[in-house]
Motif scaffolding. Structure first.
Motif, PDB file in Angstrom:
ATOM      1  N   GLN A  50     -28.342  26.220  -1.225  1.00 53.47           N
ATOM      2  CA  GLN A  50     -27.880  26.993  -0.066  1.00 53.47           C
ATOM      3  C   GLN A  50     -27.895  26.134   1.203  1.00 53.47           C
ATOM      4  OE1 GLN A  50     -30.154  30.623   0.272  1.00 53.47           O
ATOM      5  NE2 GLN A  50     -29.961  31.016  -1.926  1.00 53.47           N
ATOM      6  N   HIS A  51     -28.775  25.141   1.229  1.00 51.73           N
ATOM      7  CA  HIS A  51     -28.906  24.264   2.396  1.00 51.73           C
ATOM      8  C   HIS A  51     -28.198  22.926   2.193  1.00 51.73           C
ATOM      9  CE1 HIS A  51     -31.845  27.155   3.808  1.00 51.73           C
ATOM     10  NE2 HIS A  51     -32.355  27.127   2.601  1.00 51.73           N
ATOM     11  N   PHE A  52     -28.034  22.557   0.928  1.00 47.14           N
ATOM     12  CA  PHE A  52     -27.369  21.304   0.564  1.00 47.14           C
ATOM     13  C   PHE A  52     -26.354  21.646  -0.524  1.00 47.14           C
ATOM     14  CE2 PHE A  52     -31.627  20.272   2.021  1.00 47.14           C
ATOM     15  CZ  PHE A  52     -31.402  19.251   2.932  1.00 47.14           C
ATOM     16  N   PRO A  53     -25.149  22.086  -0.145  1.00 46.06           N
ATOM     17  CA  PRO A  53     -24.180  22.595  -1.129  1.00 46.06           C
ATOM     18  C   PRO A  53     -23.762  21.595  -2.207  1.00 46.06           C
ATOM     19  CG  PRO A  53     -23.497  23.127   1.111  1.00 46.06           C
ATOM     20  CD  PRO A  53     -24.678  22.219   1.224  1.00 46.06           C
ATOM     21  N   GLU A  54     -23.939  20.304  -1.957  1.00 47.08           N
ATOM     22  CA  GLU A  54     -23.555  19.309  -2.957  1.00 47.08           C
ATOM     23  C   GLU A  54     -24.622  19.125  -4.032  1.00 47.08           C
ATOM     24  OE1 GLU A  54     -25.725  17.293   0.329  1.00 47.08           O
ATOM     25  OE2 GLU A  54     -24.107  18.727   0.276  1.00 47.08           O
TER      26      GLU A  54
ATOM     27  N   LEU B  53     -32.374  17.220  -9.844  1.00 47.44           N
ATOM     28  CA  LEU B  53     -31.312  17.594  -8.914  1.00 47.44           C
ATOM     29  C   LEU B  53     -30.093  16.747  -9.246  1.00 47.44           C
ATOM     30  CD1 LEU B  53     -33.277  17.483  -5.534  1.00 47.44           C
ATOM     31  CD2 LEU B  53     -32.761  19.502  -6.927  1.00 47.44           C
ATOM     32  N   THR B  54     -28.934  17.366  -9.263  1.00 46.69           N
ATOM     33  CA  THR B  54     -27.685  16.632  -9.444  1.00 46.69           C
ATOM     34  C   THR B  54     -26.939  16.667  -8.117  1.00 46.69           C
ATOM     35  OG1 THR B  54     -27.560  17.284 -11.763  1.00 46.69           O
ATOM     36  CG2 THR B  54     -25.525  16.507 -10.742  1.00 46.69           C
ATOM     37  N   ILE B  55     -26.503  15.499  -7.670  1.00 43.71           N
ATOM     38  CA  ILE B  55     -25.742  15.407  -6.430  1.00 43.71           C
ATOM     39  C   ILE B  55     -24.262  15.333  -6.798  1.00 43.71           C
ATOM     40  CG2 ILE B  55     -25.303  14.089  -4.334  1.00 43.71           C
ATOM     41  CD1 ILE B  55     -28.148  12.943  -4.632  1.00 43.71           C
ATOM     42  N   HIS B  56     -23.492  16.291  -6.313  1.00 43.61           N
ATOM     43  CA  HIS B  56     -22.045  16.315  -6.545  1.00 43.61           C
ATOM     44  C   HIS B  56     -21.362  16.009  -5.220  1.00 43.61           C
ATOM     45  CE1 HIS B  56     -22.242  17.852 -10.614  1.00 43.61           C
ATOM     46  NE2 HIS B  56     -23.221  18.623 -10.196  1.00 43.61           N
ATOM     47  N   SER B  57     -21.127  14.738  -4.991  1.00 40.06           N
ATOM     48  CA  SER B  57     -20.495  14.319  -3.747  1.00 40.06           C
ATOM     49  C   SER B  57     -19.246  13.529  -4.102  1.00 40.06           C
ATOM     50  CB  SER B  57     -21.461  13.441  -2.940  1.00 40.06           C
ATOM     51  OG  SER B  57     -20.838  12.986  -1.785  1.00 40.06           O
TER      52      SER B  57
ATOM     53  N   THR C 128     -20.544   9.064  -4.725  1.00 37.66           N
ATOM     54  CA  THR C 128     -21.344   8.075  -4.028  1.00 37.66           C
ATOM     55  C   THR C 128     -22.743   8.595  -3.806  1.00 37.66           C
ATOM     56  OG1 THR C 128     -20.763   8.907  -1.856  1.00 37.66           O
ATOM     57  CG2 THR C 128     -19.343   7.207  -2.772  1.00 37.66           C
ATOM     58  N   GLY C 129     -23.672   7.670  -3.767  1.00 41.89           N
ATOM     59  CA  GLY C 129     -25.033   7.996  -3.393  1.00 41.89           C
ATOM     60  C   GLY C 129     -25.184   7.733  -1.906  1.00 41.89           C
ATOM     61  N   VAL C 130     -26.241   8.263  -1.337  1.00 42.03           N
ATOM     62  CA  VAL C 130     -26.489   8.086   0.079  1.00 42.03           C
ATOM     63  C   VAL C 130     -27.872   7.484   0.234  1.00 42.03           C
ATOM     64  CG1 VAL C 130     -26.743   9.267   2.285  1.00 42.03           C
ATOM     65  CG2 VAL C 130     -25.037  10.053   0.651  1.00 42.03           C
ATOM     66  N   THR C 131     -27.974   6.457   1.043  1.00 46.41           N
ATOM     67  CA  THR C 131     -29.250   5.808   1.295  1.00 46.41           C
ATOM     68  C   THR C 131     -29.745   6.201   2.666  1.00 46.41           C
ATOM     69  OG1 THR C 131     -28.570   3.953  -0.075  1.00 46.41           O
ATOM     70  CG2 THR C 131     -30.423   3.587   1.415  1.00 46.41           C
ATOM     71  N   GLU C 132     -31.025   6.542   2.730  1.00 46.78           N
ATOM     72  CA  GLU C 132     -31.628   6.903   4.001  1.00 46.78           C
ATOM     73  C   GLU C 132     -32.284   5.668   4.602  1.00 46.78           C
ATOM     74  OE1 GLU C 132     -33.893  10.734   5.034  1.00 46.78           O
ATOM     75  OE2 GLU C 132     -35.444   9.318   4.464  1.00 46.78           O
ATOM     76  N   LEU C 133     -32.029   5.415   5.873  1.00 48.26           N
ATOM     77  CA  LEU C 133     -32.652   4.313   6.584  1.00 48.26           C
ATOM     78  C   LEU C 133     -33.833   4.838   7.385  1.00 48.26           C
ATOM     79  CD1 LEU C 133     -29.420   2.583   7.908  1.00 48.26           C
ATOM     80  CD2 LEU C 133     -30.778   1.957   5.903  1.00 48.26           C
TER      81      LEU C 133
ATOM     82  N   PRO D 197     -32.538   9.704   9.117  1.00 48.09           N
ATOM     83  CA  PRO D 197     -32.360  10.486   7.895  1.00 48.09           C
ATOM     84  C   PRO D 197     -30.895  10.811   7.638  1.00 48.09           C
ATOM     85  CG  PRO D 197     -33.450  11.787   9.585  1.00 48.09           C
ATOM     86  CD  PRO D 197     -33.288  10.406  10.126  1.00 48.09           C
ATOM     87  N   SER D 198     -30.528  10.758   6.388  1.00 47.09           N
ATOM     88  CA  SER D 198     -29.171  11.104   5.976  1.00 47.09           C
ATOM     89  C   SER D 198     -29.203  12.493   5.351  1.00 47.09           C
ATOM     90  CB  SER D 198     -28.666  10.091   4.958  1.00 47.09           C
ATOM     91  OG  SER D 198     -27.427  10.517   4.461  1.00 47.09           O
ATOM     92  N   PRO D 199     -28.303  13.380   5.751  1.00 46.70           N
ATOM     93  CA  PRO D 199     -28.361  14.760   5.261  1.00 46.70           C
ATOM     94  C   PRO D 199     -28.158  14.906   3.755  1.00 46.70           C
ATOM     95  CG  PRO D 199     -26.396  14.415   6.581  1.00 46.70           C
ATOM     96  CD  PRO D 199     -27.226  13.167   6.690  1.00 46.70           C
ATOM     97  N   ARG D 200     -27.607  13.898   3.081  1.00 52.77           N
ATOM     98  CA  ARG D 200     -27.371  14.016   1.640  1.00 52.77           C
ATOM     99  C   ARG D 200     -28.294  13.124   0.826  1.00 52.77           C
ATOM    100  NH1 ARG D 200     -21.526  12.574   2.214  1.00 52.77           N
ATOM    101  NH2 ARG D 200     -22.251  11.062   0.723  1.00 52.77           N
ATOM    102  N   SER D 201     -29.351  12.604   1.420  1.00 54.77           N
ATOM    103  CA  SER D 201     -30.236  11.714   0.676  1.00 54.77           C
ATOM    104  C   SER D 201     -31.344  12.508  -0.013  1.00 54.77           C
ATOM    105  CB  SER D 201     -30.856  10.673   1.607  1.00 54.77           C
ATOM    106  OG  SER D 201     -31.798  11.270   2.472  1.00 54.77           O
ATOM    107  N   ILE D 202     -31.828  11.978  -1.118  1.00 55.81           N
ATOM    108  CA  ILE D 202     -32.936  12.618  -1.824  1.00 55.81           C
ATOM    109  C   ILE D 202     -34.156  12.750  -0.915  1.00 55.81           C
ATOM    110  CG2 ILE D 202     -34.578  12.346  -3.743  1.00 55.81           C
ATOM    111  CD1 ILE D 202     -31.836  13.392  -4.625  1.00 55.81           C
ATOM    112  N   PRO D 203     -34.538  11.707  -0.141  1.00 54.79           N
ATOM    113  CA  PRO D 203     -35.696  11.892   0.745  1.00 54.79           C
ATOM    114  C   PRO D 203     -35.527  13.059   1.720  1.00 54.79           C
ATOM    115  CG  PRO D 203     -35.185   9.568   0.567  1.00 54.79           C
ATOM    116  CD  PRO D 203     -34.068  10.321  -0.119  1.00 54.79           C
ATOM    117  N   THR D 204     -34.338  13.233   2.276  1.00 56.27           N
ATOM    118  CA  THR D 204     -34.106  14.341   3.208  1.00 56.27           C
ATOM    119  C   THR D 204     -34.191  15.681   2.494  1.00 56.27           C
ATOM    120  OG1 THR D 204     -32.749  12.958   4.642  1.00 56.27           O
ATOM    121  CG2 THR D 204     -32.429  15.343   4.820  1.00 56.27           C
TER     122      THR D 204
END
Length: 150
Positions: free
Chosen positions: A27-31, A48-52, A64-69, A73-80
């Motif tokens: 609901q907060h991360f639709p992908e 978790l499966t990321i559908h981006s 694509t994957g997203v890397t958090e620096l 923070p990146s809104p689509r990263s696993i850490p976020t």
């Protein structure tokens, strides 16, 4: 978060809040799609499966994957996603009065990218069978040491 009875997890109020927050992630991360998960007495496991989908320069869909620096923070990263989940669950637990102080979480978390079907099946089975193995789990504070059984 609960107790193991037989081969099943019986969740406490805190465990139910954790489960609810976990299944609300999309609901907060639709992908994000929630796959296999289990809430154990003092930790949880989940996939978790990321559908981006992003188009590459040829107009083809490309996952694509997203890397958090650090500090960005990146809104689509696993850490976020995990940080947001933990914060939401902690807040609801405090608001419910089930815990007043301290953290309900261990520091950090373990992540692993599942690269093929074999890994996905193995990890899914590990998650689903975790309650069955609770008596021997290193995370179980009541675990009997194998040396003690000699």
């Amino acid at each position: 978060f609960g107790q193991i009875h037989g081969n099943d997890t019986v969740q406490s109020g805190i465990g139910e809040i954790v489960r609810t927050c976990w299944i609300e992630i999309p609901q907060h991360f639709p992908e994000i799609k929630i796959e296999a998960y289990v809430v154990m007495p003092n930790h949880m496991h989940g996939i978790l499966t990321i559908h981006s989908k992003l188009a590459d320069r040829n107009g083809q869909d490309k996952s694509t994957g997203v890397t958090e620096l650090f500090g960005k923070p990146s809104p689509r990263s696993i850490p976020t996603i995990i940080r947001s989940f933990k914060v939401a669950a902690s807040k609801r637990v405090r608001e419910s009065g089930l815990a007043i102080s301290g953290s309900i979480w261990q520091r950090g978390y373990f992540e692993h990218v599942l690269r093929n079907t074999r890994e996905y099946v193995e990890v899914t089975n590990y998650i689903l069978l975790n309650p069955v193995r609770w008596a021997d789990d290193e995370e179980n504070p009541d675990r009997k040491s194998s040396a003690a059984n000699l």
